[in-house]
Design an enzyme around this catalytic site. Structure first.
Site, short mmCIF file in Angstrom:
data_model
loop_
_atom_site.label_atom_id
_atom_site.label_comp_id
_atom_site.label_asym_id
_atom_site.label_seq_id
_atom_site.Cartn_x
_atom_site.Cartn_y
_atom_site.Cartn_z
CG ASN A 75 84.13 26.58 42.57
OD1 ASN A 75 84.06 27.69 43.12
ND2 ASN A 75 84.90 26.35 41.53
NE ARG A 97 88.51 27.74 43.37
CZ ARG A 97 88.36 28.67 42.43
NH1 ARG A 97 87.18 28.88 41.89
NH2 ARG A 97 89.38 29.37 42.04
CG HIS A 147 94.77 29.13 39.02
ND1 HIS A 147 95.35 29.98 38.10
CD2 HIS A 147 93.44 29.22 38.83
CE1 HIS A 147 94.41 30.56 37.38
NE2 HIS A 147 93.23 30.11 37.80
NE ARG A 176 91.36 37.99 36.94
CZ ARG A 176 91.23 36.69 37.22
NH1 ARG A 176 92.19 35.84 36.92
NH2 ARG A 176 90.15 36.25 37.81
CD GLU A 202 91.15 24.19 39.60
OE1 GLU A 202 90.64 24.25 38.46
OE2 GLU A 202 91.39 25.19 40.29
#
Ligand code: ADP
Length: 402
Positions: free
Chosen positions: A10, A93, A182, A243, A386
């Site tokens: 990743n 990823r 996601h 955010r 993940e």
């Protein structure tokens, strides 16, 4: 000997996270992180999970190539090197796959070119992901490299959910639509939820709430995503760590015209200085709960705004799905913050949703139900994974060729 190991990479703009898994039994062999790449104080932390050995190095690591070489060296010291014949593939990823990539894909020059073409819609993430792919390819040109896209799970969304209500010609010219992110987590968690319920994924409707520092909700009907809260970028939707999530787009015009802010300043404000952090100065839910326990009103209001938005999405996705078998919480906040789960479900008994206080208070890192036994809708906590999902998808794609 069948090659059964998969290295999951990743690659971020200044970091690389990695895990080495053995897919013959889905066990983890090694994991680590290189951070602050390009600075004098880069740090590599590596753990060999078969021995429990952890090694840490601090010192300049100039770029991603140097970072991957350092990772390869650490793996080599544990007898798990990239040159091992047991390594079947590297799974990467990749944040943005646009509409083009609906599935994990073996990387070739054309795939790299398409990920590059998507940079305008993912300017922060795709360049870093590409650097990781290019570097890994250079290190092991003979090894299959697989790109696993954060957006892929959401490509099943119907046009009614994926399109913004703007001129389609303008939208298409600029590739503007709701992509969602996601996806690897939503895919894994919705499938694990079906397993927890003892049912096949195609037989259940699930609302997944991925609440980490970034946060998103999705509506999954029979194993396929039909709506998700993030949009063109990860800014839309739930209140997140830093955010804003949903807001009236006119706020942006107002900040520019009346507030005199530049586009870059507004971008930074909404992505990095908003959400829980913008509201109360903290983005860690543990700290926010601690402050609430000390009667801090700013933290309490931030929490209430976070929960209000979460509830709106649960209600909206309930309506989108029509019938719901489970609402599931995952990621850092979802897996750990019992007060968030309790508050999100409070008052939703009319929808068949309830949380059992005792079950909700249990701390565990396994998938579990937290709703009362006779509940119409199951409420669950399912730890996301993940890396395992990327490794599983990568291995499924290349394992066939072994
Ligand atoms: P990301 O992958 O988006 O960085 P994570 O899924 O790791 O995020 O979630 C990180 C967040 O989880 C932290 O910012 C914090 O708010 C929350 N978190 C982690 N542990 C706990 C805990 N024990 N209680 C409450 N919140 C927690």
């Amino acid at each position: 000997m069948t090659a059964s190991r998969v290295l999951v990479l990743n690659s971020g703009s200044s970091s690389v996270k990695y895990q080495l898994l053995d897919m013959s039994d889905s066990s983890r062999l090694a994991a680590g992180l290189v951070e602050r790449i390009g600075e004098q104080t880069s740090r590599l932390k590596h753990t060999c999970l078969t021995t429990g050995d952890t090694r840490e190095h601090t010192g300049p690591i100039a770029d991603h190539e140097a970072a991957l070489k350092a990772v390869a060296e650490e793996l080599g010291r544990d007898g798990l090197g990239l040159d091992s014949p047991e390594l079947a593939a590297i799974g990467h990823r990749v944040v943005h796959g646009g509409m083009f990539f609906t599935e994990p894909t073996v990387v070739d020059d054309e795939v790299i070119a398409e990920i590059e073409r998507l940079i305008p819609v993912a300017p922060l993430h795709n360049p870093a992901n590409l650097t990781g792919i290019r570097t890994a390819r250079a290190l092991r040109p003979d090894l299959p490299q697989v790109a696993v896209f954060d957006t892929a799970f959401h490509t099943t969304m119907p046009e009614s959910a994926a399109r913004y209500a703007i001129d389609p010609k303008i939208a298409d010219r600029h590739r503007i639509r709701r992509y969602g992110f996601h996806g690897t987590s939503h895919a894994y968690v919705s499938r694990e939820t079906a397993r927890l319920l003892g049912r096949a994924p195609q037989d259940v409707n699930v609302i997944v709430l991925h609440l980490g520092n970034g946060a998103s909700a999705s509506a999954v009907r029979g194993g396929r995503c039909v709506d998700t809260s993030m949009g063109l970028t990860p800014l839309e939707g739930l209140v997140m760590g830093t955010r804003s999530g949903d807001l009236d787009p006119a706020v942006i015009f107002h900040l520019a015209r009346v507030g005199g802010m530049s586009m870059d300043e507004i971008d930074t404000l909404l992505n990095k200085r908003s959400g829980l952090f913008g509201l109360c100065g903290d983005n860690d839910m543990r700290e926010i709960r601690r402050r609430i326990d000390e009667s801090d009103e700013e933290a309490a209001l931030a929490f209430d705004i976070y929960i209000h938005r979460l509830k709106k999405y649960i209600g909206a996705y309930y309506a989108v799905l029509g019938t719901v078998d489970a609402v599931v919480f995952t990621a850092g906040v979802g897996e750990n913050a019992a007060p968030v789960r309790e508050a999100a479900a409070a008052g939703l008994e009319g929808l068949g949703l309830a949380v059992d206080p005792e079950l909700n208070a249990v701390r565990a890192d396994v998938a579990r139900l937290i709703s009362p036994k006779d509940a119409r809708v199951a409420v669950a906590v399912v730890p996301t994974d993940e890396e395992l999902e990327i490794a599983t998808q990568t291995y499924a794609l290349v394992g066939k060729n072994n």
